[in-house]
Design an enzyme around this catalytic site. Structure first.
Site, PDB file in Angstrom:
ATOM      1  N   ARG A 120       0.817  -1.209   0.000  1.00  0.00           N
ATOM      2  CA  ARG A 120       0.000   0.000   0.000  1.00  0.00           C
ATOM      3  C   ARG A 120       0.855   1.265   0.000  1.00  0.00           C
ATOM      4  O   ARG A 120       0.542   2.241  -0.632  1.00  0.00           O
ATOM      5  CB  ARG A 120      -0.912   0.018   1.217  1.00  0.00           C
ATOM      6  CG  ARG A 120      -1.575   1.365   1.419  1.00  0.00           C
ATOM      7  CD  ARG A 120      -2.852   1.351   2.183  1.00  0.00           C
ATOM      8  NE  ARG A 120      -2.844   0.602   3.392  1.00  0.00           N
ATOM      9  CZ  ARG A 120      -3.680  -0.410   3.662  1.00  0.00           C
ATOM     10  NH1 ARG A 120      -4.550  -0.774   2.760  1.00  0.00           N
ATOM     11  NH2 ARG A 120      -3.634  -1.003   4.818  1.00  0.00           N
ATOM     12  N   TYR A 121       1.938   1.238   0.763  1.00  0.00           N
ATOM     13  CA  TYR A 121       2.857   2.381   0.799  1.00  0.00           C
ATOM     14  C   TYR A 121       3.997   2.079  -0.165  1.00  0.00           C
ATOM     15  O   TYR A 121       4.435   0.930  -0.265  1.00  0.00           O
ATOM     16  CB  TYR A 121       3.426   2.547   2.204  1.00  0.00           C
ATOM     17  CG  TYR A 121       2.396   2.790   3.294  1.00  0.00           C
ATOM     18  CD1 TYR A 121       1.854   4.059   3.495  1.00  0.00           C
ATOM     19  CD2 TYR A 121       1.984   1.764   4.141  1.00  0.00           C
ATOM     20  CE1 TYR A 121       0.935   4.286   4.507  1.00  0.00           C
ATOM     21  CE2 TYR A 121       1.074   1.994   5.156  1.00  0.00           C
ATOM     22  CZ  TYR A 121       0.556   3.250   5.340  1.00  0.00           C
ATOM     23  OH  TYR A 121      -0.349   3.475   6.345  1.00  0.00           O
ATOM     24  N   ARG A 124       7.247   0.188   1.457  1.00  0.00           N
ATOM     25  CA  ARG A 124       7.202  -0.936   2.403  1.00  0.00           C
ATOM     26  C   ARG A 124       6.026  -1.864   2.118  1.00  0.00           C
ATOM     27  O   ARG A 124       5.006  -1.437   1.586  1.00  0.00           O
ATOM     28  CB  ARG A 124       7.163  -0.449   3.845  1.00  0.00           C
ATOM     29  CG  ARG A 124       6.061   0.541   4.188  1.00  0.00           C
ATOM     30  CD  ARG A 124       6.524   1.379   5.391  1.00  0.00           C
ATOM     31  NE  ARG A 124       5.493   2.210   5.981  1.00  0.00           N
ATOM     32  CZ  ARG A 124       5.135   3.397   5.505  1.00  0.00           C
ATOM     33  NH1 ARG A 124       5.670   3.859   4.378  1.00  0.00           N
ATOM     34  NH2 ARG A 124       4.230   4.103   6.129  1.00  0.00           N
ATOM     35  N   CYS A 133      -2.816 -18.119  14.368  1.00  0.00           N
ATOM     36  CA  CYS A 133      -2.342 -17.412  15.556  1.00  0.00           C
ATOM     37  C   CYS A 133      -2.381 -18.371  16.746  1.00  0.00           C
ATOM     38  O   CYS A 133      -3.066 -19.386  16.706  1.00  0.00           O
ATOM     39  CB  CYS A 133      -3.220 -16.206  15.872  1.00  0.00           C
ATOM     40  SG  CYS A 133      -3.079 -14.885  14.652  1.00  0.00           S
ATOM     41  N   CYS A 137      -7.986 -12.991  18.585  1.00  0.00           N
ATOM     42  CA  CYS A 137      -8.577 -11.756  19.111  1.00  0.00           C
ATOM     43  C   CYS A 137      -9.933 -11.588  18.440  1.00  0.00           C
ATOM     44  O   CYS A 137     -10.015 -11.619  17.211  1.00  0.00           O
ATOM     45  CB  CYS A 137      -7.717 -10.550  18.767  1.00  0.00           C
ATOM     46  SG  CYS A 137      -5.955 -10.741  19.126  1.00  0.00           S
ATOM     47  N   CYS A 140     -10.346  -9.186  15.459  1.00  0.00           N
ATOM     48  CA  CYS A 140      -9.284  -9.322  14.453  1.00  0.00           C
ATOM     49  C   CYS A 140      -9.620  -8.585  13.162  1.00  0.00           C
ATOM     50  O   CYS A 140     -10.699  -8.738  12.602  1.00  0.00           O
ATOM     51  CB  CYS A 140      -9.050 -10.796  14.127  1.00  0.00           C
ATOM     52  SG  CYS A 140      -7.799 -11.045  12.851  1.00  0.00           S
ATOM     53  N   ARG A 142      -8.145  -9.095  10.389  1.00  0.00           N
ATOM     54  CA  ARG A 142      -8.017  -9.993   9.242  1.00  0.00           C
ATOM     55  C   ARG A 142      -8.766 -11.291   9.450  1.00  0.00           C
ATOM     56  O   ARG A 142      -8.342 -12.352   8.981  1.00  0.00           O
ATOM     57  CB  ARG A 142      -6.541 -10.282   8.983  1.00  0.00           C
ATOM     58  CG  ARG A 142      -5.976  -9.310   8.006  1.00  0.00           C
ATOM     59  CD  ARG A 142      -4.537  -9.488   7.652  1.00  0.00           C
ATOM     60  NE  ARG A 142      -3.987  -8.146   7.603  1.00  0.00           N
ATOM     61  CZ  ARG A 142      -3.095  -7.670   8.432  1.00  0.00           C
ATOM     62  NH1 ARG A 142      -2.555  -8.432   9.347  1.00  0.00           N
ATOM     63  NH2 ARG A 142      -2.712  -6.425   8.330  1.00  0.00           N
ATOM     64  N   ASP A 301     -10.772  -1.062  13.285  1.00  0.00           N
ATOM     65  CA  ASP A 301     -11.163  -1.113  11.871  1.00  0.00           C
ATOM     66  C   ASP A 301     -12.629  -1.527  11.777  1.00  0.00           C
ATOM     67  O   ASP A 301     -13.156  -2.180  12.675  1.00  0.00           O
ATOM     68  CB  ASP A 301     -10.273  -2.107  11.123  1.00  0.00           C
ATOM     69  CG  ASP A 301      -8.822  -1.666  11.114  1.00  0.00           C
ATOM     70  OD1 ASP A 301      -8.582  -0.444  11.091  1.00  0.00           O
ATOM     71  OD2 ASP A 301      -7.929  -2.531  11.151  1.00  0.00           O
ATOM     72  N   ASP A 338      -6.868   3.679  10.589  1.00  0.00           N
ATOM     73  CA  ASP A 338      -6.474   3.099   9.307  1.00  0.00           C
ATOM     74  C   ASP A 338      -7.660   3.376   8.372  1.00  0.00           C
ATOM     75  O   ASP A 338      -8.764   2.869   8.613  1.00  0.00           O
ATOM     76  CB  ASP A 338      -6.194   1.596   9.459  1.00  0.00           C
ATOM     77  CG  ASP A 338      -5.027   1.147   8.599  1.00  0.00           C
ATOM     78  OD1 ASP A 338      -4.775   1.814   7.567  1.00  0.00           O
ATOM     79  OD2 ASP A 338      -4.392   0.136   8.925  1.00  0.00           O
ATOM     80  N   LYS A 345      -2.638   4.522   7.311  1.00  0.00           N
ATOM     81  CA  LYS A 345      -2.847   5.007   8.680  1.00  0.00           C
ATOM     82  C   LYS A 345      -2.791   6.529   8.727  1.00  0.00           C
ATOM     83  O   LYS A 345      -1.859   7.126   8.203  1.00  0.00           O
ATOM     84  CB  LYS A 345      -1.774   4.418   9.584  1.00  0.00           C
ATOM     85  CG  LYS A 345      -1.868   2.914   9.712  1.00  0.00           C
ATOM     86  CD  LYS A 345      -0.682   2.358  10.485  1.00  0.00           C
ATOM     87  CE  LYS A 345      -0.678   0.852  10.507  1.00  0.00           C
ATOM     88  NZ  LYS A 345      -0.329   0.253   9.193  1.00  0.00           N
TER      89      LYS A 345
HETATM   90  C1  PLP Z   1       0.486  -0.641   8.994  1.00  0.00           C
HETATM   91  C2  PLP Z   1       0.955  -1.018   7.680  1.00  0.00           C
HETATM   92  C3  PLP Z   1       2.304  -0.823   7.333  1.00  0.00           C
HETATM   93  C4  PLP Z   1       3.320  -0.233   8.264  1.00  0.00           C
HETATM   94  O1  PLP Z   1       3.017   1.092   8.605  1.00  0.00           O
HETATM   95  P1  PLP Z   1       3.991   1.943   9.508  1.00  0.00           P
HETATM   96  O2  PLP Z   1       3.272   3.240   9.725  1.00  0.00           O
HETATM   97  O3  PLP Z   1       5.272   2.115   8.737  1.00  0.00           O
HETATM   98  O4  PLP Z   1       4.228   1.189  10.773  1.00  0.00           O
HETATM   99  C5  PLP Z   1       2.679  -1.194   6.069  1.00  0.00           C
HETATM  100  N1  PLP Z   1       1.812  -1.714   5.183  1.00  0.00           N
HETATM  101  C6  PLP Z   1       0.506  -1.884   5.495  1.00  0.00           C
HETATM  102  C7  PLP Z   1      -0.414  -2.431   4.463  1.00  0.00           C
HETATM  103  C8  PLP Z   1       0.040  -1.556   6.762  1.00  0.00           C
HETATM  104  O5  PLP Z   1      -1.250  -1.760   7.074  1.00  0.00           O
END
Ligand code: PLP
Length: 399
Positions: A120-121, A124, A133, A137, A140, A142, A301, A338, A345
Site C-alpha cells: 500500500r505504501y 514498504r 495465531c 482476538c 481481528c 483480518r 477497523d 487506518d 494510517k
Molecule cells: C500498517 C501497515 C504498514 C506499516 O506502517 P507503519 O506506519 O510504517 O508502521 C505497512 N503496510 C501496510 C499495508 C500496513 O497496514
C-alpha cells in the site's frame, strides 16, 4: 499472586493447571496443544453468559475460538466485564453486521500484487506469512483470512512474496505479519529472514506478533539467536490492557531485547477493555518498564461484527490528551485511524493549536494554559561589535 502497584508485572503461576509438570507448562508446544478451542471446553472452566454462549455458537463460522492455557489464566472467570475475557471469548455482537462494516475493511486484497503481500505504501510491504495465531482476538482485522473459518482459501506463498520483493527495489521495509509469524517453526522463520537479508534493498525488517502476549514460552533462546543472527529485527507486540503485562511477558520481552530486538507496542482501542485514560496510563507505564515503547493506538477497523468493540474517536483523543505532557513522552502512542478502503494510517491528535496567523501561533499546553509563539521578527537593536574568532559560533580555521 495478585498485582500490586510496586510490582512490574502480574504473576499467576500455572493457575488452573497446577497439576501439569512445570516443564510442560513452560513448553510452547504443550501450550498450543492444550488450547481451549470449543465451547464445551470453555464451559468446563467457567460459566458463560448468554451473550457469550450465542457468540461461541457462531464463532467457528467467523473466526475460530482458541485461547492458550497461559492466557486463559489471566481471565477473571467471575467477572463478565473482565477486559481479558472480552478480547478472546466470542460475544453475540459478532453476529451483528452493520452497514458500514466490511470483511476487508482496509481494502488489503486490492493492494495485493501476490497472495499474502500488501503493497500500500511505496517503500514498504506487509507480508502475511501465515493464517494461524496462538489465540484469536475477537476484533481481528483480518478475520476473513485468519484461522480459515470463512473458507477464504488463503495460502501464504512465501516464494511468490519473496520474488515480488526482490523484483521491487523501492521496497526498503518488510513487515512480517499474518496470522502470527512466530507460530512458524524456527527453521521457516530463519529461512524467511535469511532470504530477506539477501535482498540488498531491504534495509528494515520487522515482525508484528502477539505471541509474546499469548504464548511467551515461544520466545525461546533458540528463536532469539535467530533474531540476533539476522538482526536488527524490530518487533511490534500487541498488548491492550495492563493485566497482560505478566512476569512471563516481561521475561519474554527481556529475552527479545537482549537479543537486540527493539520492541514497540500496538494497542487497539476497545470498548470495555482499554477505553479509559487511567487504564491506558497503567498500560503504557508497564510497557516502558518492560522495555517496550508504545507505538500505535488504533481506532478499531470497520470489520464485520465488530461494533460492540467500537469506541468514539473523541474518547480516544481524550485518552491521548490525558497522556501527552502528563507522562513520559516515550509512553505516548500515536493514535491512528487506518482509513477504510485502504488509505493507510492517518494520525488523529488532540488539537493544541488555537490559531495561526502570519504573526504568531497561539496554543495551549497540556495544562490548558495559553501560550504564544511569535512568527514575525521585530528589530529591537542591532549588535555592532564583531565577535572575536572562536566565539559565538565563528569557527577558527586551523591551517
Ligand atoms: C500498517 C501497515 C504498514 C506499516 O506502517 P507503519 O506506519 O510504517 O508502521 C505497512 N503496510 C501496510 C499495508 C500496513 O497496514
Amino acid at each position: 499472586m495478585p498485582y500490586t502497584e510496586d510490582r512490574a508485572a502480574w504473576f499467576e503461576g500455572q493457575g488452573l493447571w497446577q497439576h501439569i509438570p512445570e516443564n510442560d507448562w513452560r513448553d510452547w508446544t504443550w501450550q498450543l496443544k492444550n488450547r481451549i478451542t470449543t465451547t464445551a471446553q470453555l464451559e468446563q472452566f467457567m460459566t458463560l453468559t448468554p451473550d457469550e454462549k450465542a457468540g461461541c455458537e457462531h464463532a467457528n463460522h467467523k473466526l475460530a475460538l482458541a485461547i492458550t492455557p497461559y492466557f486463559f489464566n489471566l481471565i477473571d472467570r467471575r467477572d463478565p466485564e473482565c477486559p481479558i475475557r472480552k478480547q478472546v471469548i466470542p460475544r453475540g455482537g459478532e453476529m451483528i453486521v452493520s452497514a458500514e462494516e466490511q470483511l476487508d475493511s482496509l481494502g488489503e486484497d486490492e493492494h495485493s500484487p501476490v497472495p499474502g503481500l500488501v503493497h500500500r505504501y511505496p517503500d514498504r510491504v506487509l507480508f502475511l506469512v501465515t493464517d494461524r495465531c496462538a489465540a484469536y482476538c475477537r476484533y481481528c482485522t483480518r478475520s476473513r483470512l485468519v484461522s480459515n473459518a470463512q473458507d477464504y482459501n488463503f495460502h501464504p506463498e512465501f516464494e511468490q512474496g519473496l520474488r515480488y520483493i526482490e523484483a521491487h527495489p523501492e521496497i526498503r521495509d518488510v513487515l512480517l505479519s499474518g496470522g502470527d509469524p512466530l507460530l512458524l517453526s524456527d527453521r521457516k522463520i530463519e529461512h524467511l529472514l535469511a532470504r530477506l537479508r539477501e535482498i540488498k534493498h531491504v534495509e528494515f525488517i520487522r515482525i508484528g506478533s502477539r505471541i509474546p502476549v499469548f504464548l511467551p514460552q515461544r520466545i525461546t533462546p533458540e528463536l532469539c539467536e535467530i533474531f540476533k543472527k539476522y538482526g536488527p529485527i524490530w518487533m511490534s507486540i500487541h498488548v491492550n490492557h495492563p493485566k497482560e503485562c505478566t512476569e512471563e511477558l516481561r521475561a519474554a520481552c527481556e529475552r527479545l531485547s537482549f537479543a537486540g530486538v527493539p520492541l514497540g507496542n500496538q494497542s487497539v482501542l476497545l470498548a470495555g477493555v482499554n477505553d479509559d485514560a487511567e487504564v491506558m496510563k497503567a498500560l503504557v507505564h508497564r510497557l516502558l518498564r518492560m522495555r517496550v515503547r508504545p507505538y500505535y493506538l488504533y481506532q478499531m477497523d470497520l470489520i464485520t461484527g465488530g461494533a460492540h468493540f467500537k469506541v468514539d474517536v473523541r474518547k480516544g483523543i481524550e485518552i491521548v490528551r490525558a497522556l501527552r505532557g502528563h507522562t513520559t513522552g516515550y509512553a505516548v502512542p500515536q493514535y491512528v485511524i487506518d482509513a477504510p478502503g485502504g488509505g493507510g494510517k492517518v494520525p488523529v491528535n488532540p488539537d493544541y493549536v488555537e490559531k495561526i496567523t502570519d504573526d504568531e501561533v497561539v496554543f495551549r499546553n497540556y495544562e490548558g494554559h495559553v501560550f504564544r509563539y511569535p512568527l514575525k521578527s521585530t528589530t529591537k537593536r542591532v549588535a555592532t561589535d564583531v565577535p572575536a574568532p572562536g566565539h559565538h559560533g565563528v569557527p577558527v580555521i586551523v591551517p
